[in-house]
Design a protein around this motif. Structure first.
Motif, mmCIF file in Angstrom:
data_model
loop_
_atom_site.group_PDB
_atom_site.id
_atom_site.type_symbol
_atom_site.label_atom_id
_atom_site.label_comp_id
_atom_site.label_asym_id
_atom_site.label_seq_id
_atom_site.Cartn_x
_atom_site.Cartn_y
_atom_site.Cartn_z
ATOM 1 N N ILE A 177 0.861 -1.183 0.000
ATOM 2 C CA ILE A 177 0.000 0.000 0.000
ATOM 3 C C ILE A 177 0.897 1.232 0.000
ATOM 4 O O ILE A 177 1.817 1.337 0.825
ATOM 5 C CB ILE A 177 -0.920 0.004 1.246
ATOM 6 N N ILE A 178 0.640 2.124 -0.933
ATOM 7 C CA ILE A 178 1.450 3.350 -0.993
ATOM 8 C C ILE A 178 0.547 4.543 -0.721
ATOM 9 O O ILE A 178 -0.488 4.734 -1.384
ATOM 10 C CB ILE A 178 2.160 3.481 -2.352
ATOM 11 N N LEU A 179 0.916 5.303 0.297
ATOM 12 C CA LEU A 179 0.140 6.487 0.694
ATOM 13 C C LEU A 179 0.967 7.726 0.400
ATOM 14 O O LEU A 179 2.193 7.709 0.520
ATOM 15 C CB LEU A 179 -0.171 6.448 2.197
ATOM 16 N N ARG A 180 0.302 8.802 0.029
ATOM 17 C CA ARG A 180 1.012 10.069 -0.204
ATOM 18 C C ARG A 180 0.461 11.109 0.761
ATOM 19 O O ARG A 180 -0.731 11.391 0.768
ATOM 20 C CB ARG A 180 0.820 10.545 -1.643
ATOM 21 N N MET A 181 1.359 11.650 1.567
ATOM 22 C CA MET A 181 0.954 12.642 2.577
ATOM 23 C C MET A 181 1.594 13.983 2.279
ATOM 24 O O MET A 181 2.707 14.050 1.756
ATOM 25 C CB MET A 181 1.422 12.208 3.961
ATOM 26 N N SER A 182 0.913 15.034 2.675
ATOM 27 C CA SER A 182 1.492 16.374 2.550
ATOM 28 C C SER A 182 2.565 16.546 3.610
ATOM 29 O O SER A 182 2.359 16.175 4.765
ATOM 30 C CB SER A 182 0.420 17.446 2.790
ATOM 31 N N SER A 183 3.678 17.100 3.213
ATOM 32 C CA SER A 183 4.692 17.431 4.218
ATOM 33 C C SER A 183 4.348 18.805 4.807
ATOM 34 O O SER A 183 3.445 19.492 4.317
ATOM 35 C CB SER A 183 6.090 17.429 3.604
ATOM 36 N N ALA A 184 5.067 19.176 5.837
ATOM 37 C CA ALA A 184 4.806 20.466 6.488
ATOM 38 C C ALA A 184 6.123 21.219 6.643
ATOM 39 O O ALA A 184 7.203 20.621 6.671
ATOM 40 C CB ALA A 184 4.160 20.239 7.854
ATOM 41 N N ASN A 185 5.999 22.538 6.710
ATOM 42 C CA ASN A 185 7.214 23.339 6.920
ATOM 43 C C ASN A 185 7.458 23.523 8.428
ATOM 44 O O ASN A 185 6.730 22.954 9.261
ATOM 45 C CB ASN A 185 7.116 24.681 6.189
ATOM 46 N N ASP A 186 8.454 24.325 8.768
ATOM 47 C CA ASP A 186 8.797 24.503 10.185
ATOM 48 C C ASP A 186 7.674 25.144 10.988
ATOM 49 O O ASP A 186 7.572 24.965 12.200
ATOM 50 C CB ASP A 186 10.079 25.346 10.315
ATOM 51 N N ALA A 187 6.832 25.919 10.284
ATOM 52 C CA ALA A 187 5.701 26.572 10.960
ATOM 53 C C ALA A 187 4.521 25.624 11.125
ATOM 54 O O ALA A 187 3.480 26.000 11.666
ATOM 55 C CB ALA A 187 5.277 27.809 10.182
ATOM 56 N N GLY A 188 4.675 24.393 10.619
ATOM 57 C CA GLY A 188 3.594 23.412 10.737
ATOM 58 C C GLY A 188 2.520 23.574 9.681
ATOM 59 O O GLY A 188 1.444 22.989 9.786
ATOM 60 N N LEU A 189 2.811 24.344 8.646
ATOM 61 C CA LEU A 189 1.834 24.547 7.572
ATOM 62 C C LEU A 189 2.150 23.614 6.392
ATOM 63 O O LEU A 189 3.310 23.256 6.183
ATOM 64 C CB LEU A 189 1.851 26.009 7.116
ATOM 65 N N PRO A 190 1.118 23.232 5.641
ATOM 66 C CA PRO A 190 1.341 22.220 4.598
ATOM 67 C C PRO A 190 2.209 22.709 3.439
ATOM 68 O O PRO A 190 2.089 23.853 3.012
ATOM 69 C CB PRO A 190 -0.081 21.909 4.115
ATOM 70 N N VAL A 191 3.058 21.795 2.982
ATOM 71 C CA VAL A 191 3.831 22.040 1.760
ATOM 72 C C VAL A 191 3.453 20.896 0.820
ATOM 73 O O VAL A 191 4.083 19.849 0.795
ATOM 74 C CB VAL A 191 5.350 22.027 2.045
ATOM 75 N N SER A 192 2.384 21.101 0.101
ATOM 76 C CA SER A 192 1.804 20.010 -0.683
ATOM 77 C C SER A 192 2.682 19.589 -1.848
ATOM 78 O O SER A 192 2.575 18.471 -2.350
ATOM 79 C CB SER A 192 0.432 20.426 -1.203
ATOM 80 N N THR A 193 3.548 20.491 -2.323
ATOM 81 C CA THR A 193 4.339 20.164 -3.516
ATOM 82 C C THR A 193 5.526 19.251 -3.201
ATOM 83 O O THR A 193 6.268 18.882 -4.088
ATOM 84 C CB THR A 193 4.850 21.456 -4.180
ATOM 85 N N ASP A 194 5.683 18.911 -1.925
ATOM 86 C CA ASP A 194 6.789 18.023 -1.546
ATOM 87 C C ASP A 194 6.225 16.879 -0.698
ATOM 88 O O ASP A 194 6.415 16.822 0.514
ATOM 89 C CB ASP A 194 7.837 18.835 -0.750
ATOM 90 N N PRO A 195 5.483 15.959 -1.363
ATOM 91 C CA PRO A 195 4.784 14.932 -0.585
ATOM 92 C C PRO A 195 5.717 13.879 0.007
ATOM 93 O O PRO A 195 6.835 13.685 -0.466
ATOM 94 C CB PRO A 195 3.840 14.295 -1.605
ATOM 95 N N ILE A 196 5.215 13.229 1.048
ATOM 96 C CA ILE A 196 5.933 12.095 1.644
ATOM 97 C C ILE A 196 5.219 10.831 1.168
ATOM 98 O O ILE A 196 4.003 10.709 1.319
ATOM 99 C CB ILE A 196 5.902 12.167 3.182
ATOM 100 N N ASN A 197 5.957 9.929 0.565
ATOM 101 C CA ASN A 197 5.369 8.678 0.084
ATOM 102 C C ASN A 197 5.664 7.572 1.086
ATOM 103 O O ASN A 197 6.827 7.342 1.440
ATOM 104 C CB ASN A 197 5.947 8.326 -1.290
#
Lengths: 264, 143
Positions: A62-82
């Motif tokens: 199973i492969i999931l793709r999650m949004s990463s977050a920056n230091d402020a805890g806000l989403p950085v959707s263009t750099d997902p974690i697989n």
């Protein structure tokens, strides 16, 4: 991005689930996060990923793709974690009759945190599940919103699911064909399986008391199947109707799972 | 322009224990919705009550009889004086000055009454209390 907006928060409730089946086939579905508060501390939560059993049945990976977050805890959707999960280790709790499966995401998130990975997500808490009274007070015709990855289509660059609208075709308070489900009139396609269905009103909405001012959000259930008509041999036509498993059954299923783990 | 959609970071998560501690993740990331919604009737009732209260305040804004009598009296005297002393220019100037003086006194009294009754404050309150909808959420996150 305005993260105070409810619909914006809902974008981060779902995940695209890519499944490699035992036969080598690659299939696609939607999963969404629900959190169970473990104890009195509101920060102690057990995050759960819910999807349909048929999405993860016979899965190898199973492969999931999650949004990463920056230091402020806000989403950085263009750099997902697989995330790659071995299905036999992670899909242990399911109900074939209800067509539901749950993955316990706490170890996954703790693993990511230990690796120093920052990620962003939102969960549906149990207070968004309408109780019997709220369900009973809903109109037969309600506008619904569902979020997912129909036919595997989504904004891959921003890792953003598609928000779609529909209406209830059968009342939420009735069991369609005697099953704990109701039908919606909306564009439901393969890949929508596992999409959470909501009532989301922003600004105003009507109830039996009259016009209400404010926002309303209820989690109604999860899309399980779409209706198909076979017009010509080997050619299927989607009718734009889908069956939704009711949220009260999902809650029961979660409770049963957590009971097995001696948690609730 | 083509967008590179290849996975940038793939992490394989190993199997884990299912004990309570392992399942808990210390974070509260629930979707937040507005804590309280009101029916339109409730909102309107509240606004009507507020407007009624403001109207009552406005009704109490009355110029006292003593001020009115004083104003009428001084105006009357000012009007009559020039007729009594119409023979000389000096008296005419005197009566003119009296009128200006009386008018200044009246304006001063009126300004005082306005200040005392705080009319600008009430007008501001009314403007600020115009029915409005606040649909902002609890959170204050922004990007």
């Amino acid at each position: 991005m305005n993260l105070n907006d409810i619909s914006t928060q809902l974008l981060y409730v779902t995940l695209p689930i890519s499944v490699i089946k035992n036969n080598g086939n690659n299939e696609f579905g939607t999963g969404f996060f629900v959190s169970y508060q473990a104890g009195e501390d509101i920060n102690s939560t057990i995050p759960l990923l819910i999807t349909n059993w048929h999405v993860v049945k016979d899965a190898e990976k199973i492969i999931l793709r999650m949004s990463s977050a920056n230091d402020a805890g806000l989403p950085v959707s263009t750099d997902p974690i697989n995330l790659e999960l071995n299905a036999k280790d992670w899909v242990k709790y399911y109900d074939e009759t209800l067509d539901l499966a749950v993955m316990l995401m706490g170890p996954v998130f703790n693993n990511l945190s230990n690796l120093g990975k920052k990620f962003f997500y939102r969960t549906i808490s149990f207070n968004l599940f309408p109780d019997e009274k709220v369900m009973g007070d809903l109109a037969a015709l309600e506008e619904v919103v569902f979020i997912g990855y129909p036919s595997g289509i989504f904004d891959a660059y921003n890792l953003s699911p598609l928000i779609r609208r529909g209406i209830t075709s059968t009342p939420v308070w009735r069991n369609y064909e005697g099953k704990p489900r109701f039908v919606i009139d909306a564009g439901v396609f393969p890949g929508s399986s596992g999409s959470p269905v909501f009532i989301l009103n922003q600004g105003s909405y009507a109830t039996k008391e009259g016009i209400n001012l404010g926002n309303r959000l209820y989690f109604l259930g999860v899309i399980a199947t779409s209706f198909i008509r076979q017009e010509v041999k080997q050619q299927n036509t989607y009718l734009g109707l889908g069956e939704v498993i009711k949220s009260n059954k999902i809650k029961e299923f979660i409770d049963q799972t957590l009971n097995k783990l001696n948690i609730c | 322009m083509d967008v590179d959609r290849s996975p940038s970071q793939t992490i394989t998560i190993p199997a884990s224990d299912s004990n309570r501690e392992a399942l808990i993740y210390q974070s509260n990331n629930v979707v937040k919705r507005d804590p309280e919604n009101k029916t339109a009737t409730e909102v309107l009732d509240k606004d009507i009550k507020r407007w009624k209260r403001k109207l009552e305040e406005l009704k109490r804004l009355r110029v006292p009889w003593s001020t009115i009598c004083f104003g009428i009296g001084t105006s009357g005297v000012s009007f009559v004086l020039p007729f009594i002393n119409a023979n000389t220019k000096l008296i005419s100037i005197q009566s003119g000055l009296t009128i200006i003086f009386m008018v200044l006194i009246l304006v001063a009294i009126m300004l005082w009454k306005i200040y005392e009754c705080n009319i600008p404050k009430i007008a501001e309150d009314i403007l600020m209390d115009l029915p409005r909808l606040d649909t902002s959420g609890e959170q204050n996150e922004s990007e």
